[in-house]
Design a protein around this motif. Structure first.
Motif, PDB file in Angstrom:
ATOM      1  N   VAL A  86      61.197  -5.900  -9.763  1.00  0.00           N
ATOM      2  CA  VAL A  86      61.864  -4.961 -10.661  1.00  0.00           C
ATOM      3  C   VAL A  86      61.899  -3.566 -10.038  1.00  0.00           C
ATOM      4  O   VAL A  86      62.932  -2.874 -10.081  1.00  0.00           O
ATOM      5  CB  VAL A  86      61.165  -4.939 -12.028  1.00  0.00           C
ATOM      6  N   LEU A  87      60.794  -3.142  -9.444  1.00  0.00           N
ATOM      7  CA  LEU A  87      60.774  -1.835  -8.786  1.00  0.00           C
ATOM      8  C   LEU A  87      61.782  -1.777  -7.646  1.00  0.00           C
ATOM      9  O   LEU A  87      62.467  -0.764  -7.452  1.00  0.00           O
ATOM     10  CB  LEU A  87      59.376  -1.524  -8.263  1.00  0.00           C
ATOM     11  N   ALA A  88      61.890  -2.854  -6.903  1.00  0.00           N
ATOM     12  CA  ALA A  88      62.826  -2.872  -5.778  1.00  0.00           C
ATOM     13  C   ALA A  88      64.270  -2.769  -6.239  1.00  0.00           C
ATOM     14  O   ALA A  88      65.145  -2.318  -5.483  1.00  0.00           O
ATOM     15  CB  ALA A  88      62.639  -4.146  -4.959  1.00  0.00           C
ATOM     16  N   GLY A  89      64.549  -3.151  -7.468  1.00  0.00           N
ATOM     17  CA  GLY A  89      65.910  -3.077  -7.993  1.00  0.00           C
ATOM     18  C   GLY A  89      66.244  -1.767  -8.655  1.00  0.00           C
ATOM     19  O   GLY A  89      67.338  -1.600  -9.194  1.00  0.00           O
ATOM     20  N   SER A  90      65.310  -0.807  -8.639  1.00  0.00           N
ATOM     21  CA  SER A  90      65.574   0.487  -9.258  1.00  0.00           C
ATOM     22  C   SER A  90      65.975   1.494  -8.191  1.00  0.00           C
ATOM     23  O   SER A  90      65.813   1.267  -7.000  1.00  0.00           O
ATOM     24  CB  SER A  90      64.337   0.988 -10.009  1.00  0.00           C
ATOM     25  N   TYR A  91      66.492   2.616  -8.635  1.00  0.00           N
ATOM     26  CA  TYR A  91      66.927   3.685  -7.747  1.00  0.00           C
ATOM     27  C   TYR A  91      66.377   5.001  -8.278  1.00  0.00           C
ATOM     28  O   TYR A  91      66.040   5.125  -9.444  1.00  0.00           O
ATOM     29  CB  TYR A  91      68.464   3.776  -7.700  1.00  0.00           C
ATOM     30  N   SER A  92      66.334   5.987  -7.410  1.00  0.00           N
ATOM     31  CA  SER A  92      65.842   7.288  -7.859  1.00  0.00           C
ATOM     32  C   SER A  92      66.818   7.941  -8.817  1.00  0.00           C
ATOM     33  O   SER A  92      66.430   8.740  -9.654  1.00  0.00           O
ATOM     34  CB  SER A  92      65.598   8.215  -6.665  1.00  0.00           C
ATOM     35  N   GLU A  93      68.106   7.612  -8.710  1.00  0.00           N
ATOM     36  CA  GLU A  93      69.103   8.155  -9.625  1.00  0.00           C
ATOM     37  C   GLU A  93      70.141   7.089  -9.921  1.00  0.00           C
ATOM     38  O   GLU A  93      70.493   6.289  -9.066  1.00  0.00           O
ATOM     39  CB  GLU A  93      69.816   9.369  -9.017  1.00  0.00           C
ATOM     40  N   TRP A  94      70.622   7.073 -11.160  1.00  0.00           N
ATOM     41  CA  TRP A  94      71.736   6.187 -11.515  1.00  0.00           C
ATOM     42  C   TRP A  94      73.026   6.935 -11.217  1.00  0.00           C
ATOM     43  O   TRP A  94      73.284   7.989 -11.784  1.00  0.00           O
ATOM     44  CB  TRP A  94      71.653   5.806 -12.998  1.00  0.00           C
ATOM     45  N   ARG A  95      73.847   6.400 -10.333  1.00  0.00           N
ATOM     46  CA  ARG A  95      75.019   7.129  -9.863  1.00  0.00           C
ATOM     47  C   ARG A  95      76.324   6.624 -10.462  1.00  0.00           C
ATOM     48  O   ARG A  95      77.391   6.859  -9.936  1.00  0.00           O
ATOM     49  CB  ARG A  95      75.092   7.077  -8.328  1.00  0.00           C
ATOM     50  N   GLY A  96      76.252   5.890 -11.531  1.00  0.00           N
ATOM     51  CA  GLY A  96      77.459   5.434 -12.200  1.00  0.00           C
ATOM     52  C   GLY A  96      77.332   5.633 -13.694  1.00  0.00           C
ATOM     53  O   GLY A  96      76.399   6.252 -14.182  1.00  0.00           O
ATOM     54  N   PHE A  97      78.292   5.100 -14.413  1.00  0.00           N
ATOM     55  CA  PHE A  97      78.217   5.195 -15.869  1.00  0.00           C
ATOM     56  C   PHE A  97      77.056   4.332 -16.343  1.00  0.00           C
ATOM     57  O   PHE A  97      76.928   3.181 -15.936  1.00  0.00           O
ATOM     58  CB  PHE A  97      79.520   4.723 -16.493  1.00  0.00           C
ATOM     59  N   PRO A  98      76.159   4.844 -17.185  1.00  0.00           N
ATOM     60  CA  PRO A  98      74.989   4.068 -17.583  1.00  0.00           C
ATOM     61  C   PRO A  98      75.384   2.792 -18.319  1.00  0.00           C
ATOM     62  O   PRO A  98      76.271   2.799 -19.173  1.00  0.00           O
ATOM     63  CB  PRO A  98      74.233   5.028 -18.513  1.00  0.00           C
ATOM     64  N   PRO A  99      74.754   1.688 -17.997  1.00  0.00           N
ATOM     65  CA  PRO A  99      75.095   0.428 -18.654  1.00  0.00           C
ATOM     66  C   PRO A  99      74.657   0.429 -20.106  1.00  0.00           C
ATOM     67  O   PRO A  99      73.764   1.170 -20.513  1.00  0.00           O
ATOM     68  CB  PRO A  99      74.309  -0.611 -17.838  1.00  0.00           C
ATOM     69  N   ALA A 100      75.309  -0.404 -20.893  1.00  0.00           N
ATOM     70  CA  ALA A 100      74.969  -0.519 -22.313  1.00  0.00           C
ATOM     71  C   ALA A 100      73.629  -1.234 -22.451  1.00  0.00           C
ATOM     72  O   ALA A 100      73.464  -2.365 -21.991  1.00  0.00           O
ATOM     73  CB  ALA A 100      76.065  -1.284 -23.050  1.00  0.00           C
ATOM     74  N   PHE A 101      72.661  -0.563 -23.071  1.00  0.00           N
ATOM     75  CA  PHE A 101      71.304  -1.087 -23.140  1.00  0.00           C
ATOM     76  C   PHE A 101      71.268  -2.434 -23.843  1.00  0.00           C
ATOM     77  O   PHE A 101      70.599  -3.373 -23.393  1.00  0.00           O
ATOM     78  CB  PHE A 101      70.421  -0.063 -23.859  1.00  0.00           C
ATOM     79  N   ARG A 102      71.992  -2.561 -24.950  1.00  0.00           N
ATOM     80  CA  ARG A 102      71.947  -3.821 -25.689  1.00  0.00           C
ATOM     81  C   ARG A 102      72.522  -4.970 -24.873  1.00  0.00           C
ATOM     82  O   ARG A 102      72.049  -6.111 -24.958  1.00  0.00           O
ATOM     83  CB  ARG A 102      72.701  -3.675 -27.012  1.00  0.00           C
ATOM     84  N   GLU A 103      73.538  -4.692 -24.067  1.00  0.00           N
ATOM     85  CA  GLU A 103      74.114  -5.733 -23.214  1.00  0.00           C
ATOM     86  C   GLU A 103      73.120  -6.170 -22.146  1.00  0.00           C
ATOM     87  O   GLU A 103      73.024  -7.360 -21.815  1.00  0.00           O
ATOM     88  CB  GLU A 103      75.406  -5.224 -22.572  1.00  0.00           C
ATOM     89  N   LEU A 104      72.389  -5.210 -21.595  1.00  0.00           N
ATOM     90  CA  LEU A 104      71.371  -5.555 -20.605  1.00  0.00           C
ATOM     91  C   LEU A 104      70.268  -6.400 -21.231  1.00  0.00           C
ATOM     92  O   LEU A 104      69.769  -7.343 -20.610  1.00  0.00           O
ATOM     93  CB  LEU A 104      70.776  -4.282 -20.002  1.00  0.00           C
ATOM     94  N   LEU A 105      69.880  -6.055 -22.455  1.00  0.00           N
ATOM     95  CA  LEU A 105      68.867  -6.854 -23.131  1.00  0.00           C
ATOM     96  C   LEU A 105      69.377  -8.265 -23.411  1.00  0.00           C
ATOM     97  O   LEU A 105      68.640  -9.249 -23.239  1.00  0.00           O
ATOM     98  CB  LEU A 105      68.465  -6.185 -24.448  1.00  0.00           C
ATOM     99  N   ALA A 106      70.624  -8.366 -23.839  1.00  0.00           N
ATOM    100  CA  ALA A 106      71.202  -9.686 -24.104  1.00  0.00           C
ATOM    101  C   ALA A 106      71.204 -10.535 -22.839  1.00  0.00           C
ATOM    102  O   ALA A 106      70.934 -11.743 -22.882  1.00  0.00           O
ATOM    103  CB  ALA A 106      72.616  -9.536 -24.660  1.00  0.00           C
TER     104      ALA A 106
END
Length: 445
Positions: free
Chosen positions: A168-188
């Motif tokens: 999970v850490l490897a898949g993160s970035y220091s900054e999100w450089r696009g439009f933030p994803p919809a949280f509920r969609e990510l949870l789904a």
């Protein structure tokens, strides 16, 4: 004239600047309190940007300038105010000493606040561990404050966390450089109903530039973060990190609603709403003049009736003896509660707030009679009071002998809602009547 700026610590050096993308001045380690105060005053009193750039002063381009400590400094009407991140608790320096001593006192105050502040090192990688109502944990990557793709649901123990945290850490970035994803969609996508998160604890795992991992956790009480804890572990010891996270989660308070219990949907800031005592959705909808009402859930109703799109209101299912009307400001205001109360034959309350406009309003009417009304904000450039403040209002600073002198803020509005009926920011963890509410427009009145 108001002066504003920042005093920051970046890689151990003190900087006085307007912000990360503006010019500033580096202050030497050996400068006295008086010298620091003189630099702050000289930089903040500039009417236009002059001096060296961020890259010249800090040695990095603006996008890489991430100070580990920051103090916000403001001068207004002879008073200096200093607040430090992340708490932003203000400390005031009033002009009660010799004028010639102001630089020393200011420098001493700023230096003291920065020394006491916890270092906030730039993040390299970040993840969050969240408790779920079913007892499991959700582990998600975080980028620039936004949850991103790749969440994992695990059993609630350190061994399970150790198996997924590096990925999970490897898949993160220091900054999100696009439009933030919809949280509920990510949870789904991770197979998680977002309702399972309500009332839970969250522990954030930050790998920072010092080679350490900062662990910060908060529990939940009245749907608000409480019992904040901090721990630091070496980034080379991920097993120790997972043990620390597991131990912290066990110590944090949670208030997950029981599985299957219907709850409301929280709202409160930059909103207007009515609270009606002991009346059904149908009764309230008829009284407010709802037209073309259609059944929708709590979540849909609050999301749509947000006050920024179409002028629609949401009459929510009853909760704790109150039926709420979300976005009521499209057709009502505090003074109109009396007429509505008379029509319904019960108590009606109105609340509204907006931080940017410094707007705060609340009103209470019983059996057609306006008991109390307060309206403050830029729209009238005053704080107008009708009726006497009750004990709850007096507790937050209102003086019956000095009406109009106390100017409330958005948090005061929620405090009064909690005192009179219900704080809508807590609704995620409060049991609601089952079924849908009604969403629709209001008839022309």
């Amino acid at each position: 004239m108001v002066w504003r700026g920042r005093v920051e610590v970046f890689r151990g050096r003190t900087m006085v600047t307007y912000g990360p993308d503006t010019n500033g001045v580096a202050v030497g380690d050996d400068v006295s309190d008086t010298g620091l105060g003189e630099v702050i005053i000289a930089v903040l009193r500039r009417t236009s940007g002059t001096g060296a750039s961020c890259e010249e002063v800090a040695g990095v381009p603006p996008e890489e300038y991430r100070p580990e400590k920051s103090a916000w400094v403001e001068f207004d009407d002879g008073v200096w105010t200093v607040s430090t991140a992340p708490s932003f608790e203000e400390v005031v320096l009033t002009p009660d000493g010799p004028v010639d001593d102001t630089p020393r006192r200011l420098g001493e105050l700023v230096r003291r606040e920065l020394d006491a502040a916890r270092a906030w090192w730039p993040t390299v990688r970040e993840a969050a561990v969240k408790t779920l109502a079913d007892g499991r944990w959700l582990v998600v990557p975080v980028s620039g404050g936004w949850v991103t793709e790749g969440g994992r649901v695990i059993e609630p123990d350190s061994a399970s966390l150790l198996a997924v945290l590096p990925v999970v850490l490897a898949g993160s970035y220091s900054e999100w450089r696009g439009f933030p994803p919809a949280f509920r969609e990510l949870l789904a996508a991770a197979g998680v109903d977002f309702h399972l998160l309500h009332g839970g604890a969250t522990v954030v795992v930050d790998e920072v530039t010092t080679g350490m991992i900062e662990i910060t956790g908060a529990g939940s009480e009245n749907n608000k973060p409480v019992a904040v804890q901090h721990r630091t572990v070496s980034a080379d010891d991920l097993a120790g990190v997972c043990d620390a996270v597991a131990a912290m989660i066990r110590e944090l308070p949670v208030e997950h609603p029981p599985m299957g219990m219907p709850t409301g949907a929280s709202f409160g800031y930059k909103r207007t709403w009515l609270a009606v005592r002991d009346r059904t959705v149908a009764e309230v909808a008829a009284a407010v003049g709802l037209v073309e009402g259609r059944p929708v859930s709590w979540d849909q109703g609050v999301d749509i009736a947000d006050g920024y799109g179409d002028p629609v209101v949401f009459v929510a299912p009853p909760v704790a003896g109150w039926t709420l009307v979300v976005n009521a400001g499209v057709g009502f205001h505090g003074a109109s509660t009396a007429e509505l109360s008379g029509r319904l034959g019960t108590e009606v309350q109105f609340f509204g707030n907006h931080r940017v406009a410094e707007y705060a309003e609340w009103a209470r009417a019983v059996d057609g009679r306006l008991i109390r009304h307060l309206d403050a904000g830029e729209h009238i450039m005053a704080c107008v009071e009708t009726g006497d403040p009750d004990p709850g209002e007096i507790a937050i600073g209102f003086d019956p002998a000095a009406p109009g002198e106390c100017w409330p803020d958005q948090d005061d509005v929620l405090r009064m809602a909690a005192a009179w009926s219900i704080d809508p920011s807590t609704l995620d963890v409060v049991e609601s009547a089952p079924g849908d509410g009604l969403l629709g427009g209001l008839a022309t009145r």
